[in-house]
Scaffold this motif. Structure first.
Motif, PDB file in Angstrom:
ATOM      1  N   ASN B 333     -10.429 -11.623  -5.421  1.00 46.90           N
ATOM      2  CA  ASN B 333     -10.595 -11.452  -6.762  1.00 46.90           C
ATOM      3  C   ASN B 333      -9.162  -9.553  -7.300  1.00 46.90           C
ATOM      4  OD1 ASN B 333     -12.413 -11.940  -7.706  1.00 46.90           O
ATOM      5  ND2 ASN B 333     -13.742 -10.754  -6.062  1.00 46.90           N
ATOM      6  N   GLU B 334      -8.735  -8.929  -5.937  1.00 48.40           N
ATOM      7  CA  GLU B 334      -8.550  -7.812  -6.653  1.00 48.40           C
ATOM      8  C   GLU B 334      -6.477  -8.300  -7.135  1.00 48.40           C
ATOM      9  OE1 GLU B 334      -8.757  -7.349  -1.988  1.00 48.40           O
ATOM     10  OE2 GLU B 334      -9.600  -8.554  -3.857  1.00 48.40           O
ATOM     11  N   MET B 335      -6.783  -9.321  -6.624  1.00 53.18           N
ATOM     12  CA  MET B 335      -4.897 -10.478  -7.412  1.00 53.18           C
ATOM     13  C   MET B 335      -5.268 -11.004  -8.116  1.00 53.18           C
ATOM     14  SD  MET B 335      -2.547 -11.804  -6.209  1.00 53.18           S
ATOM     15  CE  MET B 335      -1.656 -12.472  -4.365  1.00 53.18           C
ATOM     16  N   ALA B 336      -6.502 -11.592  -8.293  1.00 51.71           N
ATOM     17  CA  ALA B 336      -7.025 -11.976  -9.857  1.00 51.71           C
ATOM     18  C   ALA B 336      -6.163 -10.530 -11.066  1.00 51.71           C
ATOM     19  CB  ALA B 336      -7.613 -12.786  -9.474  1.00 51.71           C
ATOM     20  N   ALA B 337      -6.260  -9.499 -10.956  1.00 52.53           N
ATOM     21  CA  ALA B 337      -6.735  -8.399 -11.693  1.00 52.53           C
ATOM     22  C   ALA B 337      -5.161  -8.029 -11.906  1.00 52.53           C
ATOM     23  CB  ALA B 337      -8.063  -7.008 -10.875  1.00 52.53           C
ATOM     24  N   ARG B 338      -4.834  -8.403 -10.618  1.00 51.38           N
ATOM     25  CA  ARG B 338      -2.756  -8.292 -11.188  1.00 51.38           C
ATOM     26  C   ARG B 338      -2.419  -8.825 -12.513  1.00 51.38           C
ATOM     27  NH1 ARG B 338      -0.269  -7.630  -5.939  1.00 51.38           N
ATOM     28  NH2 ARG B 338      -2.080  -7.611  -4.850  1.00 51.38           N
ATOM     29  N   VAL B 339      -3.148 -10.458 -12.081  1.00 54.23           N
ATOM     30  CA  VAL B 339      -2.474 -11.587 -13.442  1.00 54.23           C
ATOM     31  C   VAL B 339      -2.498 -12.500 -13.781  1.00 54.23           C
ATOM     32  CG1 VAL B 339      -0.570 -11.654 -10.797  1.00 54.23           C
ATOM     33  CG2 VAL B 339      -2.762 -13.197 -10.969  1.00 54.23           C
ATOM     34  N   SER B 340      -3.728 -11.121 -14.171  1.00 54.84           N
ATOM     35  CA  SER B 340      -5.077 -12.957 -14.749  1.00 54.84           C
ATOM     36  C   SER B 340      -4.700 -13.096 -16.668  1.00 54.84           C
ATOM     37  CB  SER B 340      -6.689 -12.346 -14.367  1.00 54.84           C
ATOM     38  OG  SER B 340      -7.071 -10.979 -14.995  1.00 54.84           O
ATOM     39  N   GLY B 341      -4.212 -11.542 -16.949  1.00 57.91           N
ATOM     40  CA  GLY B 341      -3.939 -11.738 -18.387  1.00 57.91           C
ATOM     41  C   GLY B 341      -3.527 -12.717 -18.700  1.00 57.91           C
ATOM     42  N   SER B 342      -3.578 -13.221 -19.273  1.00 57.48           N
ATOM     43  CA  SER B 342      -3.291 -14.598 -20.025  1.00 57.48           C
ATOM     44  C   SER B 342      -1.847 -14.267 -20.906  1.00 57.48           C
ATOM     45  CB  SER B 342      -4.208 -14.843 -21.306  1.00 57.48           C
ATOM     46  OG  SER B 342      -3.328 -16.616 -21.685  1.00 57.48           O
ATOM     47  N   GLY B 343      -1.147 -15.377 -19.910  1.00 57.94           N
ATOM     48  CA  GLY B 343       0.190 -15.679 -20.854  1.00 57.94           C
ATOM     49  C   GLY B 343       1.311 -14.445 -19.818  1.00 57.94           C
ATOM     50  N   ASN B 344       1.053 -15.065 -18.259  1.00 60.87           N
ATOM     51  CA  ASN B 344       1.340 -14.310 -17.285  1.00 60.87           C
ATOM     52  C   ASN B 344       2.021 -15.794 -16.002  1.00 60.87           C
ATOM     53  OD1 ASN B 344       1.711 -11.258 -16.925  1.00 60.87           O
ATOM     54  ND2 ASN B 344      -0.470 -11.071 -16.188  1.00 60.87           N
ATOM     55  N   GLN B 345       3.570 -14.941 -16.470  1.00 61.36           N
ATOM     56  CA  GLN B 345       4.157 -15.853 -15.715  1.00 61.36           C
ATOM     57  C   GLN B 345       3.807 -15.723 -13.822  1.00 61.36           C
ATOM     58  OE1 GLN B 345       7.037 -18.588 -15.696  1.00 61.36           O
ATOM     59  NE2 GLN B 345       6.331 -18.384 -17.781  1.00 61.36           N
ATOM     60  N   VAL B 346       3.809 -16.453 -13.096  1.00 61.90           N
ATOM     61  CA  VAL B 346       3.505 -16.294 -11.738  1.00 61.90           C
ATOM     62  C   VAL B 346       3.972 -17.306 -11.481  1.00 61.90           C
ATOM     63  CG1 VAL B 346       1.569 -14.838 -12.271  1.00 61.90           C
ATOM     64  CG2 VAL B 346       1.318 -17.247 -11.775  1.00 61.90           C
ATOM     65  N   TRP B 347       4.263 -17.267 -10.323  1.00 60.79           N
ATOM     66  CA  TRP B 347       4.912 -18.476  -8.897  1.00 60.79           C
ATOM     67  C   TRP B 347       3.968 -18.919  -7.596  1.00 60.79           C
ATOM     68  CZ3 TRP B 347       9.077 -20.889  -9.417  1.00 60.79           C
ATOM     69  CH2 TRP B 347       9.731 -21.328  -7.675  1.00 60.79           C
ATOM     70  N   LEU B 348       3.730 -19.677  -7.515  1.00 61.02           N
ATOM     71  CA  LEU B 348       2.582 -20.830  -7.156  1.00 61.02           C
ATOM     72  C   LEU B 348       3.476 -21.248  -5.382  1.00 61.02           C
ATOM     73  CD1 LEU B 348       0.100 -22.465  -9.629  1.00 61.02           C
ATOM     74  CD2 LEU B 348      -0.042 -21.229  -8.253  1.00 61.02           C
ATOM     75  N   THR B 349       3.101 -21.200  -4.099  1.00 54.72           N
ATOM     76  CA  THR B 349       3.496 -21.573  -3.668  1.00 54.72           C
ATOM     77  C   THR B 349       2.468 -21.330  -2.231  1.00 54.72           C
ATOM     78  OG1 THR B 349       4.830 -20.751  -1.599  1.00 54.72           O
ATOM     79  CG2 THR B 349       3.980 -18.853  -2.594  1.00 54.72           C
ATOM     80  N   TRP B 350       2.745 -23.022  -1.667  1.00 54.75           N
ATOM     81  CA  TRP B 350       2.105 -23.293  -0.460  1.00 54.75           C
ATOM     82  C   TRP B 350       2.812 -23.233   0.637  1.00 54.75           C
ATOM     83  CZ3 TRP B 350       3.560 -25.769  -5.145  1.00 54.75           C
ATOM     84  CH2 TRP B 350       4.126 -26.832  -4.655  1.00 54.75           C
TER      85      TRP B 350
END
Lengths: 277, 360
Positions: B333-350
């Motif tokens: 949840n705390e991670m989501a709070a940082r990036v969840s604003g709509s339209g945020n550019q993020v980097w997905l990795t696995w």
């Protein structure tokens, strides 16, 4: 809730004309019959005392019970077999069963009774065949006796007995039968320990319907009994139309109606009416 | 004939079943091991229940043979198969008491009265129905009826217990309880259990192996970990839980591993695959991590957040890539709070070993 109420009002309005008709054409005149039974030829319980004491009346009541029980047994067993085929048979078998159930309804009770006379009498089809085949030398007494009455009445009543049975069989969950097989029961065992007990309500309903119908039979016993196997309804007819004994005829009618009423009460108590059709 | 109390080993070879022109089951070959807990999983109409009915002997197969402990039982009628069955809706005998229901299979086996009494009493206790022996099924709750059905199907020590959607009629809390109970009964009896379900979480939680069906075909069989982590088809991957599908191009072997291209990123996968050219890369949401910027040498793609769903312990983020592929990721949840604003550019990795390559 409102909807439910209006449905009930609607239903009441729908059946009201029927109830009114029955009241005018049946209940009201019957009250007259009840009055006769207490007033003819003189006021009192005299006719009911005769009814209990008269050996002729008693023998007719006994015969009626005997015939009705035999007819009920034969009809329910026969109807059970037909219902099984109708509900669980292949499409062809179902169609055939349906045909056998419905066709008798289109043929008048008189025609059917005389048809049986033609088949069963001393020089009827069955006796002629059996004699020409050399199986019997003297004709069998198949008609103008209780056996003839039982055959004719069973034939008439079997279709009525089919409906409650078929209805009980239709509501039976197939998986319960599969479960019995899966648990190790043979077909026969599944039939007797699961199928028959689970259709018991249909058997009771069917038996009561046949029995009540059979009690009031008039035409069939009159023709196939040949005057020698008189049942209650015929006795009433004889008392009222052929001897001036209206009081006794009325008293017998009252007893018959009370008895039928009692059976109907049992029917509705132990079998929910909607299971009957 | 089956020895009571011994778990059966079942072999189905080339089993097929048609209903008129409808092909309900096609060329199914499957081994069910002694004492295993197998789930037949698939959507409705996939053929899983048809196969269960064939196993029980209620439905003859149109093709193929069925063996139990090496004996061909294809033509053996249901009552001689020694398969206990728990039906959907339980199919208890409504005119018999709990006790009589459970005693039924023993009575038809002509067991002595005292033995029946002992076994029924024992079974009633094991499924926790003590005190209800003389009630009719209609006087019991759904969970209790389920217990009667289980007791009745297990009391004669069948070689295999078949269960058709056994938990679908129960509410959620009772379902969990009954699942534990069935698992316990499996351990106690050691019998082979085969159950049909359309609920993948139920299959994953209960079964020791899962067979996944679709359109009358058996697609894949394996342990829950196998089928969840290494699905062999897009259907299996998606049916077992949420999964992100990225269309890759230019897939080819590269030095003991495999690489492919998504947008302008080169993605690498562990191991060699026999897929090349265009393929799907599938990654479970819980294996993806969100960062605010890319790190060198890592599998990753750029995406934009579109929505966030708070799930209590986690937040589910919906994302979209530049070329329009929709993805979802579960993050703390705390991670989501940082990036969840709509339209945020993020980097997905696995991690490379979490990528699954599926034919396009």
């Amino acid at each position: 809730m409102t909807r439910h109420l209006s449905n009930r009002t609607g239903a009441a309005l729908t059946i009201a004309p029927l109830l009114l008709f029955l009241a005018v054409a049946y209940a009201w005149p019957f009250l007259g019959v009840v009055k006769w039974s207490f007033t003819l030829p003189e006021p009192g319980f005299g006719q009911y005392r005769t009814l209990v004491a008269d050996p002729l009346v008693q023998s007719v009541f006994l015969r009626t019970m005997r015939i009705c029980i035999a007819v009920t047994l034969a009809s329910v067993i026969g109807a059970y077999a037909i219902a099984v085929v109708w509900v669980r048979g292949t499409p062809t078998q179902r169609m055939l069963a349906e045909f056998c159930i419905l066709v008798p309804f289109w043929i008048s009770v008189l025609t059917r009774a005389f048809g049986w006379v033609a088949l069963l009498s001393n020089r009827g089809l069955i006796n002629t065949w059996l004699q020409s085949a050399g199986i019997i030398s003297e004709p069998l007494a198949l008609v103008r006796n209780e056996l003839g009455v039982i055959i004719g009445m069973t034939h008439f009543l079997i279709p009525f007995a089919v409906f409650p049975l078929a209805s009980a069989m239709r509501s039976l969950d197939d998986r319960v039968l599969l479960a019995a097989r899966g648990l190790g029961a043979s077909r026969t065992r599944t039939f007797w320990t699961v199928f028959v007990p689970m259709t018991a309500s249909g058997i009771i309903g069917s038996a009561l319907i046949v029995f009540v119908f059979a009690l009031g039979f008039f035409v069939t016993p009159a023709i196939l009994g040949g005057g020698r196997s008189v049942m209650v309804a015929e006795l009433v007819y004889l008392r009222i139309f052929q001897s001036p004994d209206w009081g006794l005829g009325a008293a017998i009618s009252v007893v018959l109606v009370l008895f039928v009423g009692l059976l109907m009460a049992l029917l509705f108590r132990y079998v929910r009416p909607k299971q009957l059709v | 004939m089956h020895q009571p109390g011994r778990a059966a080993e079942i072999k189905a070879i080339g089993i097929g079943r048609n209903f008129g022109t409808f092909r309900a089951l096609h060329d199914l070959t499957l081994d069910i091991g002694r004492g295993e807990f197998l789930a037949l999983l698939g959507p409705s109409g996939s053929g899983k229940t048809t196969f269960l009915m064939i196993l029980a002997g209620f439905l003859p197969p149109s093709a193929g043979r069925l063996f139990s402990d090496g004996v061909d039982i294809t033509d053996r009628p249901a009552e001689l198969r020694s398969a206990g069955m728990v039906f959907q809706g339980y199919a208890l005998f409504p005119h018999m008491s709990v006790e009589a229901n459970i005693a039924f299979p023993l009575k038809v086996r002509k067991m002595a009265g005292a033995d029946i009494k002992r076994r029924v009493t024992d079974m009633v206790e094991r499924v926790g129905l003590k005190g209800h022996e003389h009630k009719l099924p209609s006087q019991l709750s759904g969970g209790q009826q389920q217990r009667v059905a289980l007791a009745r199907a297990l009391v004669f020590e069948p070689g295999v217990l078949l269960l058709d959607e056994p938990f679908s009629a129960l509410d959620k809390s009772l379902r969990g309880q009954m699942q534990d109970e069935v698992k316990r009964l499996h351990e106690e009896t050691g019998t082979t259990f085969v159950f049909v379900t359309h609920d993948q979480s139920e299959a994953l939680a209960l079964a020791s192996r899962i067979a996944i069906f679709n359109h009358g075909e058996l697609l894949q069989v394996g342990t829950p970990q196998d089928v969840y982590d290494r699905p062999e088809s897009r259907f299996v991957a998606e049916f077992l839980g949420e999964i992100n599908m990225l269309p890759l191009t230019n897939v080819r072997p590269d030095n003991g591993s495999t690489t492919g291209v998504y947008e302008d990123q080169t993605i690498s996968l562990r191991g060699r695959h026999d897929v090349s050219g265009d393929a799907f890369l599938a990654v479970r949401p819980e294996h993806m991590t969100i960062r605010t910027e890319s790190a060198p040498g890592e599998n990753g793609i750029a995406a934009t957040t579109t929505a966030a769903t708070y799930l209590g312990s986690m937040t589910k983020l919906d994302l979209s890539t530049r070329q329009g592929t929709r993805l979802s990721v579960s993050v703390p949840n705390e991670m989501a709070a940082r990036v969840s604003g709509s339209g945020n550019q993020v980097w997905l990795t696995w991690p490379a070993e979490r990528g699954i390559l599926l034919a396009r």
